[in-house]
Design an enzyme around this catalytic site. Structure first.
Site: not given
Length: 613
Positions: A144, A153
């Site tokens: 995730e 990210e």
């Protein structure tokens, strides 16, 4: 290990980065991050568990042991899901040591220590082999690593490395696939977050117009995404120009590339208009068949709007085209999604990118300074004509023909308003080189470079010599937003009446000691109270006020209308307050507020008491 931590400047509302050492207590950083929102995201958690359970079953059905690699484990939740679903062993990677320590404790407390190994490393540093962190490659990859933009990210580089070095070829992956969608719209409101509009000033000699420099108009803008809750934007604030277009997909079960790439989609506009903004979101499929899907689609593009999951860690994206483009219904256009290893951006083309060879485009970079100095809410605030009119009215009531004005606010246009309204002389303090450079451009574009004096100095270092020996009769300081939450994006109700807490008189000297206030508020409506909201109301004149919080009286039901250009300061209660409905009783929240003038820090304490009839 030293880590940069974000801090909200209470005076300017901007985020500043401070370096903290290994002895710093990171518990509050973790508590105030997105971890809680992720852990409470029921839809996300259910879909992840379903996907993990299905992946484990497929591996076990092939007669293999289920060995899971969980990159970015956080609290260890997904690793514990994997073991619960029947995985033989799980390697949980977490680079942030305070979070890795938390994961170890959670895994141990839940009885999974014999099947989960928490590795406090970046995934690119994990080793494979008899003496390594993992004895062999994993055959299930669980991650995730996604933000609102999907790849912001570093998901692509992490997947790329994992497939090369940490997982088996043709491994199972949860999620299995992600798809990014886009929709082209025209929106004056959103476009006002990116460009400086002409600003109209009504003066005694007629209307004056403050125009943006040509450099600002041509600037492609900032490369960073604007992430918001699109479900809270009124459909009347934008015109849809295209269908929802699937721009590109990433298969996480195969080798992933972090190299720059472009993906184009041809479309015919649904209506004629000015293409300005691209709305974007993504969904993830947890299984190869695409039966287990978690989507970030807004309500108008959601397959079942009644099942919309509120979440704040994943929202929707607003991208601004480099320039607005007129488009005509029925014509052919190509929307192009560009990305590198961390960013996505869009362009609009009138011919096929593959044919004209204009597939590759550099990431947009601001070259006008404005997008570096003003954030998106600040652009919207400056472009708000109603707000400008309030300031004009207030200035007109206090300005005289011999007024000498001092504007204390980086990147403010108040100095131009004062000049147009007849001030004899105007000074503006621009304490940063960026704001100094930007204001010089704006003054020059409006032929005011010789009319307004720019002082590049911090306000506290100002001397009478800087003002050419003149004493300012007017010191108009502009309001700015407060962190941390733009409450217009968050549906909420007020349970008490608005109450004045502290008053500051800008005509007086700044207090040398902390200012403290105590009082109480009655919770008059039934509901759950999660916190208290602070904002500023700037009284420009006795009859003119600009609010950074509530804009109009709330309805009887308590629904709130918040200033969309500002962020409000929210103090979260450690426990939810649940006031009872009258006439059975009222609850009172007592408060103590302390403001430290020289640091801008505000500390608050709350206490709940019952008042029975």
């Amino acid at each position: 290990m030293k880590v940069f931590c974000g801090r909200a400047n209470p005076t300017t509302g901007s985020v500043e980065w401070l370096e903290e050492d290994e002895h710093y207590d990171y518990h509050q950083e973790i508590a105030r991050s997105s971890y809680a929102d992720m852990l409470h995201d029921k839809d996300r958690n259910i879909k992840y568990y379903q996907g993990i359970r299905a992946a484990v079953s497929r591996v076990r059905d092939r007669g293999q042991k289920a060995l899971v690699l969980d990159i970015g484990t956080g609290t260890g939740l997904l690793s514990m899901m994997a073991v619960t679903a029947g995985a033989d062993f799980c390697y949980a990677i977490e680079v942030f040591k305070p979070m890795a320590d938390v994961a170890v404790k959670i895994v141990e407390k839940n009885g999974f220590s014999d099947k989960i190994k928490v590795i406090n490393k970046h995934s690119t540093e994990v080793t494979i082999g008899p003496d390594g962190d993992m004895p062999c490659r994993a055959n299930i990859l669980v991650t995730e690593l996604f933000d609102t933009e999907l790849i912001g990210e570093g998901a692509l580089p992490s997947y790329e490395h994992a497939h090369k070095h940490l997982v088996q070829e043709n491994c199972e992956a949860v999620p299995h696939r992600a798809t990014i969608y886009a929709q082209l719209v025209e929106s004056r409101r959103m476009w006002s977050w990116n460009k400086l509009f002409p600003i109209r000033v009504q003066t005694g000699i007629g209307e004056q117009v403050i125009v943006p420099p040509l450099e600002l108009e041509r600037c492609p803008g900032a490369p960073s995404v604007c992430d918001i809750q699109l479900n809270q934007v009124s459909p009347t604030d934008f015109t849809v120009l295209s269908d929802v277009l699937p721009m590109f997909s990433v298969d996480f079960s195969k080798q992933v590339s972090s190299s720059a790439a472009c993906h184009s989609r041809q479309f015919e506009p649904l209506a004629s208009g000015r293409a300005q903004v691209v709305l974007s979101w993504w969904d993830i499929e947890m299984d190869p068949e695409g039966k287990i899907k978690c989507t970030m689609a807004p309500f108008w593009a959601h397959s079942n709007p009644e099942e919309l999951q509120w979440r704040d860690h994943w929202m929707q994206c607003v991208y601004f085209l480099p320039q607005e483009e007129p488009i005509v219904q029925g014509s052919a256009f190509w929307l192009v999604a560009h990305h590198d290893d961390y960013c996505v951006w869009y362009s609009l083309q009138r011919t096929s990118p593959e044919k004209n060879g204009r597939v590759h485009q550099m990431r947009p970079v601001c070259d006008c300074q404005a997008h570096l100095l003003w954030n998106r809410p600040r652009f919207g605030e400056i472009n708000d004509q109603d707000r400008t009119d309030q300031y004009v009215h207030a200035l007109r009531t206090v300005l005289k023909s011999d007024s000498v004005c001092l504007c204390v606010s980086d990147g403010s246009l108040l100095s131009m308003l004062a000049h147009h309204l007849g001030a004899e002389q105007v000074f503006t303090i621009e304490s940063s080189a960026a704001s100094h450079k930007l204001m010089k451009k704006i003054f020059k574009a409006n032929h005011l470079e010789d009319k307004i004096n720019i002082i590049e100095k911090r306000p506290e270092l100002l001397t009478s010599a800087d003002l050419e020996g003149k004493k300012c009769a007017l010191d108009f300081k502009e309001s700015k937003e407060a962190e941390p939450h733009p409450l217009w994006e968050y549906p909420c109700r007020r349970l008490s009446e608005p109450q004045q807490i502290l008053t500051f008189d800008f005509q007086q000297l700044v207090p040398q000691h902390p200012v403290r206030a105590e009082g109480s508020m009655e919770l008059r409506r039934p509901g759950r109270s999660h916190g208290a909201v602070l904002w500023m109301e700037y009284h420009l004149t006795p009859d003119r006020m600009v609010s950074t919080g509530l804009l109009e009286p709330t309805e009887d039901e308590g629904n709130c209308c918040w200033n969309p250009h500002c962020k409000q300061a929210v103090y979260f209660f450690s426990a939810t307050l649940d006031p009872r409905a009258p006439p059975h009783g009222l609850q009172t929240v007592s408060y103590a507020v302390e403001f430290h003038p020289h640091t801008g820090d505000v500390t608050m304490e709350f206490r709940l008491t019952d008042t029975l009839d």
